[in-house]
Every structure is written in C-alpha cells, then in structure tokens.
Design an enzyme around this catalytic site. Structure first.
Site, short mmCIF file in Angstrom:
data_model
loop_
_atom_site.label_atom_id
_atom_site.label_comp_id
_atom_site.label_asym_id
_atom_site.label_seq_id
_atom_site.Cartn_x
_atom_site.Cartn_y
_atom_site.Cartn_z
N ASP A 293 0.86 -1.17 0.00
CA ASP A 293 0.00 0.00 0.00
C ASP A 293 0.90 1.23 0.00
OD1 ASP A 293 -2.29 1.58 0.13
OD2 ASP A 293 -2.59 1.30 2.29
N HIS A 294 0.32 2.37 -0.26
CA HIS A 294 1.00 3.65 -0.07
C HIS A 294 0.48 4.29 1.21
CE1 HIS A 294 1.65 3.96 -4.68
NE2 HIS A 294 2.76 3.57 -4.09
N TYR A 467 -4.97 4.40 0.44
CA TYR A 467 -6.00 3.49 -0.10
C TYR A 467 -5.59 2.89 -1.44
CZ TYR A 467 -8.57 6.34 3.31
OH TYR A 467 -8.95 7.03 4.44
N HIS A 468 -4.35 2.35 -1.47
CA HIS A 468 -3.83 1.73 -2.68
C HIS A 468 -3.38 0.29 -2.42
CE1 HIS A 468 -2.58 6.07 -4.04
NE2 HIS A 468 -3.89 5.87 -4.12
N PRO A 469 -4.21 -0.56 -1.83
CA PRO A 469 -3.77 -1.94 -1.58
C PRO A 469 -3.62 -2.71 -2.88
CG PRO A 469 -6.11 -1.74 -1.11
CD PRO A 469 -5.61 -0.35 -1.39
#
Length: 552
Positions: A293-294, A467-469
């Site tokens: 994630d980020h 919110y970049h899984p």
C-alpha cells in the site's frame, strides 16, 4: 444462469473486461455485491469524502492492529458499488512510472514491461491536449476513460508548482506522458463535471449490448472439478446458486476480496486452508501474501489570506457549491480539487521518483474534518516503494465474514527514514518565495517538531493509508512458488480461472492505482480472448540525466 465468461467484481478491471469481452461478441455475467452508483454523493467530484465513508458504498474494512504503529487500526475502504473503488476514490489518474512496469517484467511478469503496457493505456484513454499543454504523442484519444484536468484557478494550486521549481525540481507538463518527474498539473477521471468511473466508461456501454448481465450477489466460492473451474457459487437473494462459465471464470474483486475468494475456493497456503477446514485444490503459498500500500501524511499550513476552499466550509457555502453543481455541473463541486501534483526523487542514486505529492487548497482530512484553524492548505506526501509487506488471510470459512488484513506498515527502518525525508523536503518547498504571500505558520507537524525522534512520533500517530492496496495474487513466472497467476493472468494450478485486478501487481506502482487497474483489465482481455498483444511501443520515457549524482 450461464455465460461464456463469469466475472466476479464490477470494479475498475472487471468493468473493462466486461466491455472488451462483450465487444468481441461473447456473453458475460458480472457478479457484484454492491448496488447502484446513482446519486450526487458519488457523482459530484467535490463530495469525494462522503462515499468512501458510507457503508452503502464501502466494504468498511479495517486493518488488524498494526504492530509498528502502536496498534493503530487503519481504514481500508474498498468500493461496494458498481464501478468498485473507481466509484468512491479520489478520481486521481496516474499511469505509474515506466520503470514500475519494467520492474514487473524483471520480477517474472513477462510481457508487462512499459513498452508492453503503454499501448493499453493509449487504448483506454480519451484525453485531449487542447488547452492543457500536455503530451499528445503519449496519450490516447478515443478510449472509454475520460481523463481531464481541473481549472487550476486557485492561486495556491499554481504556487505549489512554482515553489517546486524554485526549490530546484523539474517541471512537467504531463506526468502521464514522457516525463513523470517534476511538478505540474494533476489529472482526474472527471468528465463534464461528473465522476467518470469504470461503471460509466465501460460497464454501462457493455450492458447496452445485451451480451452482459449484471447480477447482484455475494460470491462464495469458485466451483472447481478435477482442477477445472466451471462456475461461481454465489448467494443471490438469500439463496446459494451456481452461475456457470462456458469458457472461463475471472476474479476481479480487489486486492482484499480476490485472495479471499481464492482461499474460500481451496486455492492458497495448504496449512492455512486446512486450519479452516477448506479442502485444498491448489497449494499456492503466495495467495494473500505480498500485500502493499501507499502511506501518506498531510503537511498542513495555515494561510495568511482567505484564499483557500475553507470559505465554502459552512452550511451556506456547501449549499452554494451543491447548487452550482446540480444546476450546471460547475463550480468547486465539479473538481476533486487535487489539481497540482509532483513526483520527485528522495535522494541522489534513486533512478526515478519515489515520492508523490497531492496538493490540496484546504487543510482537511479524508474523513471531511477541516483543520480547526480555518483557511489553510496541505500537501499529501508519501514514499512510493515501501519494503514493508503484509497479508490478507481468512478469519473463517464464512464467505460473509471480512478477512484479516495486516499491512505491517512501517516495519522497516527505511520506511521511517523515507517519511522523515518527505517531511523535510515538503517544508523546504513551502518555504519558497511562491508561498511567501500565503504562509502563516505550520499546523502539522508543527514548527517545533524537528528531531528524528519527534518526527517519528508524529509519523507513528498521523500516517494514513492512501487506499492503494495491491499485490496479494502476485503475477509471475509459473516456476515462482509465491506467484499466484502467470503473465496471462491464469491461476497457476487451476484451469479456466484467471485473476485480473490490482491484486496481481508484483510491486506497487507510482501514484494512484485506478489507472493501472483498468490497464490490467484492458490487457487481460486480450489474453483471455487469445489475441496477440498490442504491438509494443518504442517510446522512450524521460529519466533524469544526473540521477546518480543529484537529487534534483
């Protein structure tokens, strides 16, 4: 119920595949648990903080207590609505850096280098350079996905880019073109003042063909007989039934739900499956692993002039914004307000950008809470390539129960070093002459937070997911024991089954993931159809000529 192809998930990649498979003349059934995307809270770009905080549209996932963040549990929103997360996201459009995809190829995702994926970005985009000063040779013109830019008429938005250049960084007219590195305009999936989700771009046109059927239901497991997938068992209107696939089943249910569905179907680490009394179909230890994630921080500044969007942060102001949008699809509500961006390198010796900035002309959190100090602005900043890895595992064998999500955020010392550098570099940018007319003082972290220990304490308490899984069904060579799918998105060890969404990313890409997720759906469609891939591009991306010696 049956069709040539059954797709689980009407998200970014699933919608794209439904469109391309039906375009080729095939029948498709798309299973989606979420409901309609109708209504202003999704369609108005300026209202973006609402849908991702609403149980009607969001699965409402949270991480397990994160051991390196003092046990904090971080939100992990995923779209539970047609369009998936493209219907609740921040509408920022980033392709990723060329070197991201070259790295994928080196990691075993052969045929997914930048030269291979660029033609699919061109195919998916509808982008015009008119008035933008962008890079038309690198952009698609006739695709389903509209990509635009905001008006950029707030002086804070242009000050951010000017400050970056004053600090010695590159400027870029188009970070999705030849040159990602630098400060410049941010791009958005907005069209005529409305969110342009994958549902609008791909699913609705596909449904109009009559060859695609959308079914609301919860996918419970993939039906597999003697190593061959032949359908999906789903709970529809309270009853469990099988939807049959004449050709293939395709999972596109997100980096959280795709590995969950594989495990419920007997594909995953054998010991984990047996612990939940699930018969093992294929022992693939990589299922649910490699979670990435980020993370990001908001560096917030109080403004010395009333130039920020805070003037709308009251009942009357919000009503005025909403009215303009409802009547004309215009005004502040017609933009996500992320209108300036930057990608920079954190230090000399880093070949391509490893820090991303979103600039916002108001001091506010994703949950919609504004800073108490009134007018302000903020830069969202975070490293792009954390070495930390987490996992998605089953909580039980009940398909209705949320899985366990553990990101292991900040588990490496490099994570802490990178974030401290992010804060210090951001402070330097805000100290440039371009911001002199607007800066009052630093809200957070606060001017007194300077030492490594003080910065670490701030990071630990305030870092949030962007919110970049991704990465939980890693694509790689079939000989890689941790790979879940091969370079044609076929699940290793099971016939007639593919996964195509952000879960297959071997490594997270630079920036926001909606664009790359749609690209995966576009490219996977050609693999599914047995077509030769689009001819590779010979375009050469820009790399800083002195990257080995200079940070900027």
């Amino acid at each position: 119920m049956q069709a040539d192809y059954v797709i689980v998930g009407a998200g970014s990649a699933g919608c794209a595949m439904a469109y391309r498979l039906s375009e080729a003349g095939h029948s498709v059934i798309v299973i989606e648990f979420g409901g309609s995307d109708a209504g202003p809270l999704i369609q108005m770009p300026g209202a973006l903080s609402y849908p991702m905080n609403m149980s009607r549209y969001d699965w409402g996932y949270w991480s397990e207590p994160e051991p390196y963040l003092g046990g904090r549990q971080l939100a992990c929103p995923r779209g539970k609505v047609i369009g998936g997360s493209s219907s609740i996201n921040g509408m920022v459009y980033v392709r990723g850096h060329a070197r991201d995809f070259d790295t994928w190829s080196e990691m075993g995702a052969h045929g997914w280098s930048y030269a291979d994926v660029l033609p699919y970005y061109l195919r998916q985009e509808s982008w015009t350079s008119a008035g933008h000063g962008g890079d038309p040779e690198w952009r698609g013109e006739n695709g389903p996905l509209h990509v635009t830019r905001g008006k950029r008429d707030n002086p804070l938005v242009t000050a951010f880019v000017e400050a970056g250049v004053q600090a010695g960084y590159e400027a870029t007219a188009d970070y999705n073109g030849q040159k990602q590195e630098g400060f410049g305009p941010m791009e958005q999936t907005i069209h005529h003042g409305e969110r342009w989700s994958a549902a609008k771009a791909y699913l609705r046109p596909a449904l109009k063909t009559g060859r695609v059927k959308l079914i609301k239901g919860l996918a419970e497991k993939i039906e597999i007989t003697e190593g061959q997938a032949h359908g999906v068992r789903a709970r529809i209107k309270g009853a469990s039934q099988v939807i049959s696939a004449n050709v293939e089943v395709i999972i596109a249910a997100s980096a959280i739900n795709s590995p969950k569905l594989l495990m419920l179907s007997g594909i995953g680490d054998a010991d984990h499956l047996q612990a939940h009394d699930i018969p093992v179909v294929a022992d693939r230890k990589g299922v649910g692993q490699n979670l990435q994630d980020h993370l990001e921080l908001y560096i917030q500044m109080a403004a010395s002039q009333p130039v920020s969007l805070y003037k709308y942060w009251n009942l009357l102001g919000k009503a005025w914004v909403g009215l303009q949008w409802l009547l004309n699809k215009s005004g502040p509500g017609a933009s996500n307000q992320f209108e300036s961006a930057a990608f920079i390198r954190s230090r000399a010796g880093v070949e391509y950008p490893d820090i991303q900035y979103h600039f916002l002309p108001i001091a506010v959190r994703y949950d919609g809470q504004a800073a108490a100090e009134g007018h302000g602005f903020q830069a969202h900043v975070g490293p792009m390539r954390s070495p930390s890895r987490g996992s998605v595992t089953l909580r039980s064998s009940d398909p209705a129960e949320a899985p366990k999500i553990l990101f292991n955020y900040m588990s490496h010392e490099k994570d802490w070093e990178d974030f401290r550098r992010c804060i210090r570099l951001t402070r330097e940018i805000f100290a440039q002459e371009a911001f002199a007319p607007f800066v009052c003082h630093e809200i957070q972290p606060g001017a007194d937070v300077q030492s490594d220990d003080a910065l670490n304490a701030f990071i630990k308490d305030h870092v949030e997911s962007a919110y970049h899984p991704c990465g939980t069904c890693k694509m790689g060579d079939a000989t890689d024991t941790m790979a879940v799918v091969d370079p044609e998105c076929r699940v290793i060890g099971v016939s007639g089954l593919r996964v195509a969404d952000s879960s297959i990313f071997p490594q997270i890409t630079n920036g926001n993931l909606n664009g790359p997720s749609i690209m995966v759906g576009e490219k996977a469609s050609d693999h599914i159809l047995g077509r030769p891939p689009l001819p590779a591009s010979n375009q050469e991306p820009w790399i800083h000529p002195n990257w080995e010696s200079y940070q900027r």
